[in-house]
Motif scaffolding. Structure first.
Motif, mmCIF file in Angstrom:
data_model
loop_
_atom_site.group_PDB
_atom_site.id
_atom_site.type_symbol
_atom_site.label_atom_id
_atom_site.label_comp_id
_atom_site.label_asym_id
_atom_site.label_seq_id
_atom_site.Cartn_x
_atom_site.Cartn_y
_atom_site.Cartn_z
ATOM 1 N N GLN A 62 20.690 -0.748 -8.249
ATOM 2 C CA GLN A 62 21.415 -0.945 -6.544
ATOM 3 C C GLN A 62 21.255 -0.200 -5.826
ATOM 4 N N HIS A 63 20.180 -0.167 -5.202
ATOM 5 C CA HIS A 63 19.627 0.685 -3.871
ATOM 6 C C HIS A 63 19.126 -0.146 -2.889
ATOM 7 N N LEU A 64 19.050 0.292 -1.671
ATOM 8 C CA LEU A 64 18.569 -0.481 -0.544
ATOM 9 C C LEU A 64 17.201 -0.424 -0.277
ATOM 10 N N SER A 65 16.525 0.211 -0.975
ATOM 11 C CA SER A 65 15.005 0.293 -0.745
ATOM 12 C C SER A 65 14.123 -0.878 -0.345
ATOM 13 N N PHE A 66 14.530 -2.013 -1.222
ATOM 14 C CA PHE A 66 13.827 -3.374 -1.013
ATOM 15 C C PHE A 66 14.506 -4.214 0.082
ATOM 16 N N GLY A 67 15.500 -3.819 0.622
ATOM 17 C CA GLY A 67 16.314 -4.525 1.534
ATOM 18 C C GLY A 67 17.056 -5.573 0.683
ATOM 19 N N PHE A 68 17.735 -6.472 1.549
ATOM 20 C CA PHE A 68 18.545 -7.547 1.111
ATOM 21 C C PHE A 68 18.465 -8.605 1.998
ATOM 22 N N ASN A 120 0.921 -1.329 0.035
ATOM 23 C CA ASN A 120 0.072 -0.070 0.002
ATOM 24 C C ASN A 120 0.739 1.343 -0.078
ATOM 25 N N ASP A 121 1.201 1.644 1.136
ATOM 26 C CA ASP A 121 1.910 2.834 1.345
ATOM 27 C C ASP A 121 3.180 3.315 0.468
ATOM 28 N N THR A 122 4.012 1.842 0.294
ATOM 29 C CA THR A 122 5.461 1.979 -0.516
ATOM 30 C C THR A 122 5.023 2.422 -1.700
ATOM 31 N N THR A 123 4.403 1.737 -2.553
ATOM 32 C CA THR A 123 4.279 1.878 -3.893
ATOM 33 C C THR A 123 3.471 3.221 -4.118
ATOM 34 N N ARG A 124 2.299 3.560 -3.288
ATOM 35 C CA ARG A 124 1.506 4.859 -3.342
ATOM 36 C C ARG A 124 2.677 6.103 -3.283
ATOM 37 N N ASN A 125 3.403 5.964 -2.046
ATOM 38 C CA ASN A 125 4.267 7.145 -2.041
ATOM 39 C C ASN A 125 5.272 7.411 -2.952
ATOM 40 N N THR A 126 5.814 6.332 -3.827
ATOM 41 C CA THR A 126 6.949 6.041 -4.791
ATOM 42 C C THR A 126 6.184 6.679 -5.874
ATOM 43 N N ILE A 127 5.040 6.314 -6.152
ATOM 44 C CA ILE A 127 4.242 7.028 -7.604
ATOM 45 C C ILE A 127 4.226 8.432 -7.054
ATOM 46 N N GLY A 158 7.368 -7.699 -3.122
ATOM 47 C CA GLY A 158 6.329 -7.250 -4.102
ATOM 48 C C GLY A 158 7.272 -6.346 -4.654
ATOM 49 N N ASN A 159 8.609 -6.367 -4.942
ATOM 50 C CA ASN A 159 9.374 -5.418 -5.574
ATOM 51 C C ASN A 159 8.941 -5.357 -6.992
ATOM 52 N N ARG A 160 8.770 -6.603 -7.609
ATOM 53 C CA ARG A 160 8.694 -6.378 -9.055
ATOM 54 C C ARG A 160 7.205 -5.857 -9.368
ATOM 55 N N LEU A 161 6.138 -6.173 -8.393
ATOM 56 C CA LEU A 161 4.787 -5.510 -8.555
ATOM 57 C C LEU A 161 4.790 -4.026 -8.506
ATOM 58 N N ALA A 162 5.796 -3.488 -7.334
ATOM 59 C CA ALA A 162 5.896 -2.328 -7.177
ATOM 60 C C ALA A 162 6.411 -1.489 -8.637
ATOM 61 N N GLU A 163 7.482 -2.180 -8.962
ATOM 62 C CA GLU A 163 8.039 -1.588 -10.458
ATOM 63 C C GLU A 163 7.068 -1.500 -11.654
ATOM 64 N N LEU A 164 6.305 -2.717 -11.567
ATOM 65 C CA LEU A 164 5.383 -2.789 -12.705
ATOM 66 C C LEU A 164 4.180 -1.745 -12.452
ATOM 67 N N GLN A 165 3.816 -1.315 -11.406
ATOM 68 C CA GLN A 165 2.841 -0.297 -11.444
ATOM 69 C C GLN A 165 3.203 0.944 -11.740
ATOM 70 N N LEU A 166 4.406 1.425 -11.259
ATOM 71 C CA LEU A 166 5.239 2.309 -11.337
ATOM 72 C C LEU A 166 5.505 2.627 -13.130
ATOM 73 N N ARG A 167 5.918 1.864 -13.534
ATOM 74 C CA ARG A 167 6.044 1.590 -15.090
ATOM 75 C C ARG A 167 4.738 1.826 -15.769
ATOM 76 N N ILE A 168 3.970 1.292 -15.568
ATOM 77 C CA ILE A 168 2.647 1.334 -16.286
ATOM 78 C C ILE A 168 2.139 2.844 -15.926
ATOM 79 N N ILE A 169 1.994 3.384 -14.790
ATOM 80 C CA ILE A 169 1.496 4.602 -14.442
ATOM 81 C C ILE A 169 2.397 5.487 -15.454
#
Lengths: 459, 104
Positions: free
Chosen positions: A395-401, A297-304, A408-419
């Motif tokens: 190469q960033h830390l936002s998704f953790g390692f 929820n918040d994560t992808t919302r705030n990144t958009i 859901g990192n791929r889903l987050a990227e997918l939603q950002l790419r599509i919008i």
């Protein structure tokens, strides 16, 4: 006072310079990077800047913090080292710094028993009750192996590459409908009308929750991470607990319903049909429910929202993107780094250990500040600037390692790419009006409101 | 230089030259092979460089290490052939290998 993100290449505003000076003038020992106030005011950047230079592994004593005593890791390499060593740095005591844990002091806790049994035991084996922050009772995000694999493994197919491929046209259709309904030449809140709505629809799909009631999911998610107070989504702790209970009841109802139906790929059905389902405790299921809810929820919302904000603050980058939409995936990764929608993950040391020359004792709480590591100049060139075509943007830390890396990192990227594909196709520009309202929160780094105007459609 | 081939999800075979001593992941990222990302920089901590290595190559590529095993525990399409390509070092003996790229 206008609150804005600092843009070093443009120079700081007078307010920003004054705030930075105050932070540098304060005694180092009193520096409390987790203070929610500094996030709402966008002043945490200088606390972290100072710590990275002067005291990268920093201890804040209880008397200087409303969050209780804790360590701060501020450099990329130290964060990476702790994130990938789940045996020394356990997630099991809750993953946020929200407030000090109530109950027994940490050194009384036997973490070995804890990791296996999922219950807190004192050294003599007695189960002790302890309230955990954010109601994160137990969950796949706050579990250690082997329990972690059972819970994460149960839901992982909900965001499998195949499932994401199937969801893509659905997300695109929704994004298009949202954008086509936006007013032209009229101010509106981008958070509410675009970021929140798109991610709420996705979340409803992931939970197979009725779309018409999706606002409930975002409400519950906001409640989980809220710091109650005037103007917040919940104003008192009682109100917050009531809303959380409401989510638990709804989630339990869904779980029972899915268990009696054919298996599907939504998160609730996947949990209900896991071969280990009969071993899941109610507390664990509640925890899994919260993590899947908040994580999506918040994560992808705030990144958009952050992507629109950053492209407005760095108009040269917006121009690059318009000229070359092939940069969208790279812009998405850069935004995820620059935004860092979750500021930190909290861990607890399971044994005495040393990091950056400091001795961390068993039971100490350690905050892994992704928001600081992502601005570590030793790792990221010009880290405070937003550069959509930078080298190695992924190469960033936002998704953790490590084992708790974002599911859901791929889903987050997918939603950002599509919008963005859909926004670029429709509008030459989305203009931010004034400054957004930054969330008063030391865990969720985001925006409560952001006024924008779309001057015109593409000709 | 040795030759290695990455077969991507669309079935396309990408034969590329690989420098001995490089990680197989680095070779793929350098050649922009779709599906290999290497987000963690090659420390077996993100599982974005997942490949299937045919069993006949296993004496050369070796077995999974503990970190790799932990990350593969929750990856997709994991089989006995699954490896993280950041944990495979290119050697002369690896010349001619073909690996399948797995979506992550």
């Amino acid at each position: 006072m206008t609150i804005s993100v600092p843009i070093p290449s443009l120079g700081l505003t007078e307010d920003q310079r004054a705030a930075r000076e105050r932070i540098y003038a304060a005694p180092l020992a009193e520096l409390d990077p987790g203070d929610p106030e500094s996030f709402g005011a966008q002043q945490m950047y200088w606390k972290f800047e100072r710590l990275r230079a002067e005291d990268p592994v920093h201890f804040t004593a209880a008397e200087h913090s409303e969050q209780g005593a804790y360590w701060s890791l501020t450099k990329w390499d130290d964060i990476m080292a702790a994130d990938t060593d789940h045996e020394t740095f356990s997630a099991d005591a809750g993953i946020t710094l929200h407030r000090p844990p109530a109950g027994p002091v940490e050194s009384d806790i036997n973490y070995e028993a804890n990791a296996l049994g999922g219950q807190l035991r004192s050294e003599d084996g007695q189960i002790v009750q302890r309230e955990r922050q954010d109601g994160l009772i137990q969950s796949l995000l706050s579990m250690d192996p082997p329990q972690h694999e059972v819970h994460r493994g149960a839901v992982v197919d909900g965001v499998s590459p195949a499932n994401l491929k199937a969801m893509e046209p659905l997300i695109r259709e929704r994004a298009g409908a949202i954008l086509d309904a936006l007013p032209i030449g009229e101010e509106f809140d981008f958070v509410e009308h675009v970021s929140r709505d798109l991610t709420a629809m996705t979340l409803a799909t992931l939970f197979d929750y009725p779309q018409e009631k999706r606002g409930k999911l975002t409400f519950w998610s906001d409640v989980m991470t809220a710091i109650p107070g005037p103007g917040a989504v919940v104003e008192t702790e009682e109100e917050r607990m009531l809303a959380i209970r409401e989510f638990f009841e709804a989630f339990a109802g869904m779980f029972q319903q899915r268990a009696s139906q054919e298996p599907r790929v939504d998160f609730v059905s996947l949990l209900a049909h896991s071969p280990h389902a009969q071993d899941f405790t109610f507390a664990e299921l509640q925890g899994d429910g919260i993590v899947l809810l908040v994580g999506g929820n918040d994560t992808t919302r705030n990144t958009i929202t952050g992507s629109v904000y950053a492209l407005n603050k760095w108009p040269g980058e917006y121009a690059k993107l318009r000229a070359n939409p092939a940069l969208i995936p790279s812009m998405v990764s850069e935004t995820i780094r620059w935004q860092t929608p979750l500021t930190h993950m909290m861990r607890v040391a399971t044994k005495d250990t040393e990091l950056g020359g400091k001795r961390i004792a068993k039971g100490d709480r350690v905050a892994l500040w992704y928001v600081s590591g992502n601005r570590d100049e030793d790792k990221v060139e010009n880290a405070n600037e937003y550069v959509i075509d930078r080298k190695n943007p992924r190469q960033h830390l936002s998704f953790g390692f490590g084992i708790h890396r974002c599911l859901g990192n791929r889903l987050a990227e997918l939603q950002l790419r599509i919008i963005w594909e859909e926004m670029l196709a429709r509008f030459p520009e989305i203009t931010v009006v004034g400054e957004p309202t930054f969330s008063h929160n030391n865990f969720i780094k985001g925006y409560d409101r952001m006024t924008v105007v779309i001057p015109r459609r593409n000709g | 230089m040795v030759k290695v081939t990455f077969v991507t999800q669309d079935g396309a075979a990408h034969e590329v030259e690989a420098e001995v001593g490089w990680k197989l992941m680095e070779v793929a990222v350098n050649e922009s092979i779709p599906g290999i990302y290497g987000d963690c920089g090659g420390q077996a901590q993100c599982a974005t460089c997942h490949v299937h290595v045919p069993p006949e190559w296993r004496p050369i590529t070796g077995e999974r290490n503990a970190a790799e095993q932990a990350m593969l525990a929750n990856a997709y399409d994991v089989t006995e052939d699954s490896r993280l390509s950041c944990q495979i070092i290119v050697s002369e003996e690896l010349d001619g290998v073909t690996v399948d790229v797995v979506d992550s």
